[in-house]
Design an enzyme around this catalytic site. Structure first.
Site, short mmCIF file in Angstrom:
data_model
loop_
_atom_site.label_atom_id
_atom_site.label_comp_id
_atom_site.label_asym_id
_atom_site.label_seq_id
_atom_site.Cartn_x
_atom_site.Cartn_y
_atom_site.Cartn_z
N GLY A 1 0.85 -1.19 0.00
CA GLY A 1 0.00 0.00 0.00
C GLY A 1 0.88 1.24 0.00
O GLY A 1 2.02 1.19 0.46
N HIS B 1 -2.50 6.96 7.24
CA HIS B 1 -1.51 7.86 6.63
C HIS B 1 -2.16 9.17 6.20
O HIS B 1 -1.63 10.24 6.48
CB HIS B 1 -0.89 7.22 5.37
CG HIS B 1 0.35 6.42 5.66
ND1 HIS B 1 1.46 6.96 6.25
CD2 HIS B 1 0.64 5.13 5.40
CE1 HIS B 1 2.40 6.03 6.36
NE2 HIS B 1 1.93 4.90 5.86
N GLN C 1 2.72 9.91 1.35
CA GLN C 1 4.04 9.27 1.39
C GLN C 1 4.89 9.63 0.17
O GLN C 1 6.08 9.33 0.14
CB GLN C 1 3.90 7.75 1.47
CG GLN C 1 3.36 7.25 2.80
CD GLN C 1 3.30 5.74 2.81
OE1 GLN C 1 2.35 5.15 2.30
NE2 GLN C 1 4.32 5.10 3.35
N HIS D 1 -4.26 0.94 7.58
CA HIS D 1 -2.90 1.53 7.68
C HIS D 1 -2.79 2.72 6.73
O HIS D 1 -2.31 3.79 7.11
CB HIS D 1 -1.87 0.44 7.36
CG HIS D 1 -0.44 0.90 7.34
ND1 HIS D 1 0.50 0.47 8.26
CD2 HIS D 1 0.22 1.75 6.50
CE1 HIS D 1 1.66 1.05 7.98
NE2 HIS D 1 1.52 1.83 6.91
N GLU D 2 -3.26 2.54 5.48
CA GLU D 2 -3.15 3.62 4.49
C GLU D 2 -4.09 4.77 4.83
O GLU D 2 -3.73 5.95 4.64
CB GLU D 2 -3.44 3.09 3.08
CG GLU D 2 -2.48 2.02 2.58
CD GLU D 2 -1.01 2.34 2.80
OE1 GLU D 2 -0.63 3.53 2.66
OE2 GLU D 2 -0.24 1.41 3.10
N CYS E 1 6.21 -0.25 7.20
CA CYS E 1 5.78 0.93 6.44
C CYS E 1 6.92 1.39 5.54
O CYS E 1 8.07 1.44 5.96
CB CYS E 1 5.43 2.04 7.42
SG CYS E 1 4.89 3.56 6.61
N LEU E 2 6.59 1.74 4.28
CA LEU E 2 7.63 2.16 3.33
C LEU E 2 8.30 3.47 3.75
O LEU E 2 9.40 3.76 3.30
CB LEU E 2 7.03 2.29 1.92
CG LEU E 2 6.52 0.98 1.30
CD1 LEU E 2 5.92 1.25 -0.08
CD2 LEU E 2 7.60 -0.08 1.23
ZN ZN Z 1 2.83 3.08 5.84
#
Ligand code: ZN
Length: 194
Positions: free
Chosen positions: A45, A138, A50, A134-135, A92-93
């Site tokens: 995701g 963000h 991000q 999660h997204e 998480c990226l």
């Molecule tokens: Zn993340």
């Protein structure tokens, strides 16, 4: 400028993103680039903030593979009717190498729009529900460790402090703008899409 994934503690990760009022070709191209970046980074995701875009939009594919699973593009998502509870590991990226146990509702109802403006309404559960929550966090400026217990979060403190030091030294060296400037730079996105 080519898109890249911003890392903690970039201030855009803490911005509550704004709803999108219009979709154009530039936004469609942005979504295509976000999907590409997500697959390259082996993520499942990626939220627009991000990639430093403060709009309510994220992409996901729980398979993590471009030719498998289900690719989702959700615009202006709303989550409702959380049910149950489940604790599982997340990463998480924007926080590479960090993982932690996060407790979340097991299933949620999602309402959103796709890129063509068609409404999406569905109930999701399992891993997909976790990815979507999660997204969605963000785009509200929430990171997964915010939802961890104080005890398990302590295991991440050292690495978070390291990331902060790296980011602040890049700012001091002039490689990254100061926080106030980074936030001011987001206005062009609001002007265009909000
Ligand atoms: Zn993340």
């Amino acid at each position: 400028m080519p898109l890249s994934i911003i890392q903690y503690p970039h201030p855009t990760l803490r911005v509550r993103s704004k709803p999108i009022r219009r979709v154009d070709q530039e936004l469609r191209d942005l979504v295509a680039q976000m999907l590409e970046l997500m697959y390259q980074a082996e993520g499942v995701g990626l939220a627009a903030n991000q990639v430093n875009v403060p709009l309510r939009l994220f992409v996901a594919n729980p398979s993590g593979q471009p030719d498998e699973g289900e690719e989702l593009v959700l615009i202006n998502p709303e989550l409702e009717r959380p049910k149950g509870n489940e604790t599982s590991q997340e990463g998480c990226l924007s926080l590479p190498g960090l993982y932690g146990q996060v407790k979340r509702p097991k299933s949620v109802r999602v309402s959103a729009y796709d890129l063509s403006g068609n409404p999406i309404e569905r109930v999701v559960d399992g891993f997909l529900a976790r990815v979507i929550q999660h997204e969605n966090d963000h785009i509200n400026g929430v990171l997964f460790f915010d939802r961890m217990s104080n005890e398990s979060r302590r295991d991440l403190d050292e690495r978070l402090a390291e990331m902060e030091t790296v980011f602040r030294s890049k700012q001091n060296a002039g490689g990254i703008s100061e926080d106030a400037q980074l936030i001011a730079d987001l206005d062009s996105w609001y002007d265009k899409y909000c």
